[in-house]
Design an enzyme around this catalytic site. Sequence first.
Site, PDB file in Angstrom:
ATOM      1  N   ASN A  99     -30.538  15.305 -25.775  1.00 12.66           N
ATOM      2  CA  ASN A  99     -31.091  15.378 -27.170  1.00 12.66           C
ATOM      3  C   ASN A  99     -31.351  16.963 -27.542  1.00 12.66           C
ATOM      4  O   ASN A  99     -32.043  17.413 -26.656  1.00 12.66           O
ATOM      5  CB  ASN A  99     -32.775  14.595 -26.868  1.00 12.66           C
ATOM      6  CG  ASN A  99     -33.621  14.545 -28.222  1.00 12.66           C
ATOM      7  OD1 ASN A  99     -33.164  14.915 -29.146  1.00 12.66           O
ATOM      8  ND2 ASN A  99     -34.254  14.500 -28.153  1.00 12.66           N
ATOM      9  N   GLY A 146     -33.609  17.573 -22.565  1.00 10.28           N
ATOM     10  CA  GLY A 146     -32.934  18.228 -24.305  1.00 10.28           C
ATOM     11  C   GLY A 146     -32.945  19.703 -24.166  1.00 10.28           C
ATOM     12  O   GLY A 146     -31.703  19.328 -24.187  1.00 10.28           O
ATOM     13  N   GLY A 147     -33.321  20.802 -23.518  1.00 10.52           N
ATOM     14  CA  GLY A 147     -33.398  22.306 -23.418  1.00 10.52           C
ATOM     15  C   GLY A 147     -31.751  21.441 -22.786  1.00 10.52           C
ATOM     16  O   GLY A 147     -30.624  22.624 -23.125  1.00 10.52           O
ATOM     17  N   GLU A 154     -41.274   9.730 -21.243  1.00 11.56           N
ATOM     18  CA  GLU A 154     -40.923  11.211 -21.569  1.00 11.56           C
ATOM     19  C   GLU A 154     -42.382  11.966 -21.282  1.00 11.56           C
ATOM     20  O   GLU A 154     -43.262  11.971 -22.222  1.00 11.56           O
ATOM     21  CB  GLU A 154     -40.394  11.957 -22.020  1.00 11.56           C
ATOM     22  CG  GLU A 154     -38.981  11.070 -22.441  1.00 11.56           C
ATOM     23  CD  GLU A 154     -38.811  12.157 -24.096  1.00 11.56           C
ATOM     24  OE1 GLU A 154     -37.076  13.078 -23.303  1.00 11.56           O
ATOM     25  OE2 GLU A 154     -38.788  12.257 -24.599  1.00 11.56           O
ATOM     26  N   HIS A 164     -39.985   9.433 -30.272  1.00 11.59           N
ATOM     27  CA  HIS A 164     -40.197  10.520 -29.863  1.00 11.59           C
ATOM     28  C   HIS A 164     -41.391  11.173 -29.566  1.00 11.59           C
ATOM     29  O   HIS A 164     -42.088  10.809 -31.014  1.00 11.59           O
ATOM     30  CB  HIS A 164     -38.872  11.432 -30.003  1.00 11.59           C
ATOM     31  CG  HIS A 164     -39.113  12.105 -29.016  1.00 11.59           C
ATOM     32  ND1 HIS A 164     -39.681  13.322 -29.076  1.00 11.59           N
ATOM     33  CD2 HIS A 164     -37.528  12.879 -27.924  1.00 11.59           C
ATOM     34  CE1 HIS A 164     -39.072  14.182 -28.378  1.00 11.59           C
ATOM     35  NE2 HIS A 164     -38.504  14.332 -27.387  1.00 11.59           N
TER      36      HIS A 164
HETATM   37  P1  13P Z   1     -36.686  19.111 -22.851  1.00 10.11           P
HETATM   38  O1  13P Z   1     -35.899  18.572 -21.439  1.00 10.11           O
HETATM   39  O2  13P Z   1     -36.028  19.997 -23.396  1.00 10.11           O
HETATM   40  O3  13P Z   1     -37.828  19.336 -21.481  1.00 10.11           O
HETATM   41  O4  13P Z   1     -36.592  17.623 -23.603  1.00 10.11           O
HETATM   42  C1  13P Z   1     -36.346  16.623 -22.776  1.00 10.11           C
HETATM   43  C2  13P Z   1     -36.757  15.597 -24.139  1.00 10.11           C
HETATM   44  O5  13P Z   1     -38.068  15.628 -25.058  1.00 10.11           O
HETATM   45  C3  13P Z   1     -36.123  15.136 -25.003  1.00 10.11           C
HETATM   46  O6  13P Z   1     -36.173  13.808 -25.535  1.00 10.11           O
END
Ligand code: 13P
Length: 241
Positions: A8, A224-225, A160, A91
């Site tokens: 994402n 995410g990151g 999440e 989300h």
């Molecule tokens: P991070 O991996 O940056 O913590 O983000 C997770 C996320 O929200 C994926 O949708």
Amino acid sequence: MTKLIVGNWKMNKTSTEAAQLVQELSKIPSGVSVAICPPFTALDRCAQLLKGTPIALGAQNVYCQEKGAFTGEIAPDMLTDLGIRYVIIGHSERRSLFFETDELVNQKVKLAQQHQLIPIICVGESLEEREQNQTLMVIERQVTTALKDVTNANLVIAYEPIWAIGTGKTATPEIAQEVHHVIRQLLSKHFNDNTIHILYGGSMKPSNAAALLAQPDITGGLIGGASLVADDFLEIIRQAA
Ligand code: 13P
């Protein structure tokens, strides 16, 4: 069960930058399903570049109406027209920053499925809810409402925990597994199907992915990151293969 790893990208990467990152994502090992969810403005370009590759494309949001006067929104057939397979719905950033409710999530899930999009429905508790021992209640409410009148099991759930998103704090594999197990039970009851993907999301990275993915009810990750760095994303994919 083949694991599913989804990136994402959130509000990162111009179309030009997205194209560069896609080109760095070659050499995907077999035995794992992979998708990326770039911003809307990069979807068309990424779709062209991903043709003939094993990487599927997802969007980060979709509206709950087919078309019309909804300035700034994106309809499901605008996504399917580009060959998009997945769409992230609900989300926590959309719930908290853009006030999306469980009921809106449910409407979006139903419309997305009518258009053959696979919803990735995000659920997760806040730190306050966890500290007040409300985690399982919150998750049950989010899952149950998102699935109201949904009979098609072609969907994905992502757990999440909000306190783990972008914070560097990951849920321990045991904490994540406990919630995933509850989600697995809810899905089994609702669909009589034990093959639905339940992804973990929240600071998943190469150093913790293997332990999380080893849990019996964690069948993939929503990243995410770490999905913005080709080497990190590829390393997580390798661990899932
Ligand atoms: P991070 O991996 O940056 O913590 O983000 C997770 C996320 O929200 C994926 O949708």
